[in-house]
Design a protein around this motif. Structure first.
Motif, PDB file in Angstrom:
ATOM      1  N   TYR A  36      -3.862  -1.436  -8.721  1.00  0.00           N
ATOM      2  CA  TYR A  36      -4.640  -0.321  -8.934  1.00  0.00           C
ATOM      3  C   TYR A  36      -5.135  -0.509 -10.487  1.00  0.00           C
ATOM      4  O   TYR A  36      -4.299  -0.817 -11.335  1.00  0.00           O
ATOM      5  N   GLU A  62       5.234   1.361   3.421  1.00  0.00           N
ATOM      6  CA  GLU A  62       5.234   0.104   4.064  1.00  0.00           C
ATOM      7  C   GLU A  62       5.409  -1.302   3.531  1.00  0.00           C
ATOM      8  O   GLU A  62       5.350  -2.137   3.998  1.00  0.00           O
ATOM      9  N   GLN A 114      -6.637  -5.563  -2.771  1.00  0.00           N
ATOM     10  CA  GLN A 114      -5.405  -6.502  -2.280  1.00  0.00           C
ATOM     11  C   GLN A 114      -6.150  -7.868  -2.785  1.00  0.00           C
ATOM     12  O   GLN A 114      -5.263  -8.994  -2.702  1.00  0.00           O
ATOM     13  N   GLU A 148      -2.418   7.603  -1.449  1.00  0.00           N
ATOM     14  CA  GLU A 148      -2.503   6.108  -0.850  1.00  0.00           C
ATOM     15  C   GLU A 148      -1.637   5.053  -1.457  1.00  0.00           C
ATOM     16  O   GLU A 148      -0.951   4.159  -0.307  1.00  0.00           O
ATOM     17  N   ILE A 149      -1.108   5.135  -2.735  1.00  0.00           N
ATOM     18  CA  ILE A 149       0.019   4.344  -3.420  1.00  0.00           C
ATOM     19  C   ILE A 149       1.340   4.545  -2.563  1.00  0.00           C
ATOM     20  O   ILE A 149       2.036   3.472  -2.091  1.00  0.00           O
ATOM     21  N   ILE A 183       3.107  -3.010  -5.383  1.00  0.00           N
ATOM     22  CA  ILE A 183       1.774  -2.286  -6.245  1.00  0.00           C
ATOM     23  C   ILE A 183       2.048  -2.544  -7.437  1.00  0.00           C
ATOM     24  O   ILE A 183       3.027  -2.455  -8.090  1.00  0.00           O
ATOM     25  N   ARG A 204       0.433  -9.006   0.307  1.00  0.00           N
ATOM     26  CA  ARG A 204       1.532  -7.851   0.510  1.00  0.00           C
ATOM     27  C   ARG A 204       1.433  -7.086  -0.869  1.00  0.00           C
ATOM     28  O   ARG A 204       2.090  -6.496  -1.121  1.00  0.00           O
ATOM     29  N   THR A 205       0.231  -7.215  -1.588  1.00  0.00           N
ATOM     30  CA  THR A 205       0.241  -6.432  -2.898  1.00  0.00           C
ATOM     31  C   THR A 205      -1.026  -5.830  -3.076  1.00  0.00           C
ATOM     32  O   THR A 205      -2.280  -6.328  -2.715  1.00  0.00           O
ATOM     33  N   VAL A 206      -1.123  -4.716  -3.706  1.00  0.00           N
ATOM     34  CA  VAL A 206      -2.437  -3.949  -3.853  1.00  0.00           C
ATOM     35  C   VAL A 206      -2.308  -3.546  -5.508  1.00  0.00           C
ATOM     36  O   VAL A 206      -1.271  -3.167  -6.008  1.00  0.00           O
ATOM     37  N   TYR A 235       4.553  -2.588   0.696  1.00  0.00           N
ATOM     38  CA  TYR A 235       3.652  -3.535   0.027  1.00  0.00           C
ATOM     39  C   TYR A 235       4.142  -3.455  -1.484  1.00  0.00           C
ATOM     40  O   TYR A 235       5.069  -2.584  -2.034  1.00  0.00           O
ATOM     41  N   LYS A 289       1.720   5.581   0.416  1.00  0.00           N
ATOM     42  CA  LYS A 289       1.699   5.013   1.721  1.00  0.00           C
ATOM     43  C   LYS A 289       2.035   3.690   1.929  1.00  0.00           C
ATOM     44  O   LYS A 289       2.660   3.191   2.628  1.00  0.00           O
ATOM     45  N   TYR A 290       1.523   3.006   0.798  1.00  0.00           N
ATOM     46  CA  TYR A 290       1.588   1.496   0.854  1.00  0.00           C
ATOM     47  C   TYR A 290       3.024   0.952   0.303  1.00  0.00           C
ATOM     48  O   TYR A 290       3.569   0.134   0.956  1.00  0.00           O
TER      49      TYR A 290
END
Length: 331
Positions: free
Chosen positions: A109, A156, A125, A149-150, A160, A105-107, A158, A152-153
């Motif tokens: 960058y 949802e 991820q 993109e961030i 970040i 559940r983590t992205v 996620y 959007k995450y």
């Protein structure tokens, strides 16, 4: 009919950091980030698509009022020998990610070099891939479509982790226009950024000198000196023929120019973000010289400065397991 292109109306190169927030927020996709003669990216607008909404002008981070904060600072050294070896300083970023990370559940960058040695921002991820974000990149990264993109995450739900220069963090925050609890922002104490065009030229010249194409490069390569101490003011050039060339500041024209402030982006010389008030949750930097204050501290492998700018940053820092010592901030 030929499309009409011009620079953003209010553009002043001393103020434009190239963060791309205006590009990301344009509802008509009328803005493109184009290189100038020095290789720096600036927004250009296609007038035939423009609807005069002024979102591009309003989102510019140069207009942001940074909060008046009372940060806390620490010297920091990770307990992971591998993390320490592969980091520019004390390995703080890897431990920050570990403290905030939630499986699946983590992205994360950060800036990396692609296969063409171009600095780009990239999200993953896979926590095991963050090694590509470690070590300084002495060039301005291309953020591409990262801000969109961030967002959007985040919507949802996620988590970040975004790391970048102070102006990039402010650009992201301005684009998002609200605070997200699931966003952890990490900035660096920035030295200034040259352009990718200049780095490409340097790579081309070094390839000629060494009679072999440069496959990849690393800034801040840690080298052990004759006293058994690490020195990280080096660049490592990995050649296609298998050779490795390591140059220090005196041997590399790029490093020499960088450290002498000769070829930064125009806005770097008038930086609005080089101040104690930050937009990020955590600021990281080198902490060389801390041993002159604390002589018992072994810092020869690297030591980070970690500055806490928010309650969110404080919670993350409390979950980091490295060696922490509080230090004062004089400003």
């Amino acid at each position: 009919m030929e499309k009409e292109i011009c620079y953003l109306k209010s553009l002043d190169k001393r103020n434009c950091t190239g963060c791309g927030a205006c590009y990301s927020i344009c509802p008509q996709k009328a803005i493109q980030m184009e290189e100038d003669v020095e290789g720096f990216l600036y927004p250009q607008i296609e007038q035939t698509k423009c609807i005069n909404c002024h979102l591009c002008e309003n989102v510019c981070p140069i207009n942001r009022n940074l909060l008046d904060i009372k940060p806390k600072a620490f010297s920091y050294i990770t307990n992971s020998e591998e993390n320490l070896k592969n980091s520019s300083s004390g390995g703080a970023f890897g431990d920050i990610v570990d403290a905030f990370y939630e499986e699946n559940r983590t992205v994360i960058y950060g800036c990396k070099f692609d296969d063409n040695n171009c600095a780009i921002h990239f999200g993953t991820q896979d926590k095991e891939q963050i090694g590509v974000f470690k070590k300084s990149k002495y060039v301005q990264s291309n953020l591409l479509n990262v801000f969109e993109e961030i967002k959007k995450y985040l919507i949802e739900d996620y988590k970040i982790v975004f790391s970048g220069t102070p102006c990039q963090v402010s650009g992201l925050k301005s684009f998002l226009s609200k605070d997200y609890e699931n966003l952890l922002s990490v900035d660096i104490i920035c030295h200034g950024v040259p352009s990718q065009k200049l780095l490409d030229y340097y790579i081309m010249e070094e390839s000629k000198k060494n009679n072999s194409k440069i496959k990849s490069l690393n800034f801040r390569e840690k080298v052990i000196d004759k006293n058994g101490r690490y020195n990280s003011r080096n660049i490592r050039l990995n050649l296609e023929d298998g050779r490795v060339v390591i140059k220090n500041v005196k041997q590399s024209s790029y490093l020499l120019g960088f450290h002498n402030h000769l070829f930064y982006r125009p806005s770097c010389y008038f930086c609005n973000f080089a101040q104690i008030n930050r937009d990020s949750d955590i600021t990281i930097a080198d902490c060389w010289g801390i041993n002159t204050v604390n002589s018992d501290k072994d810092v020869h492998k690297g030591v980070s400065c970690v500055i806490i700018n928010s309650d969110k940053g404080q919670k993350v820092f409390e979950n980091m397991n490295g060696q922490k010592d509080k230090i004062s901030i004089n400003f």
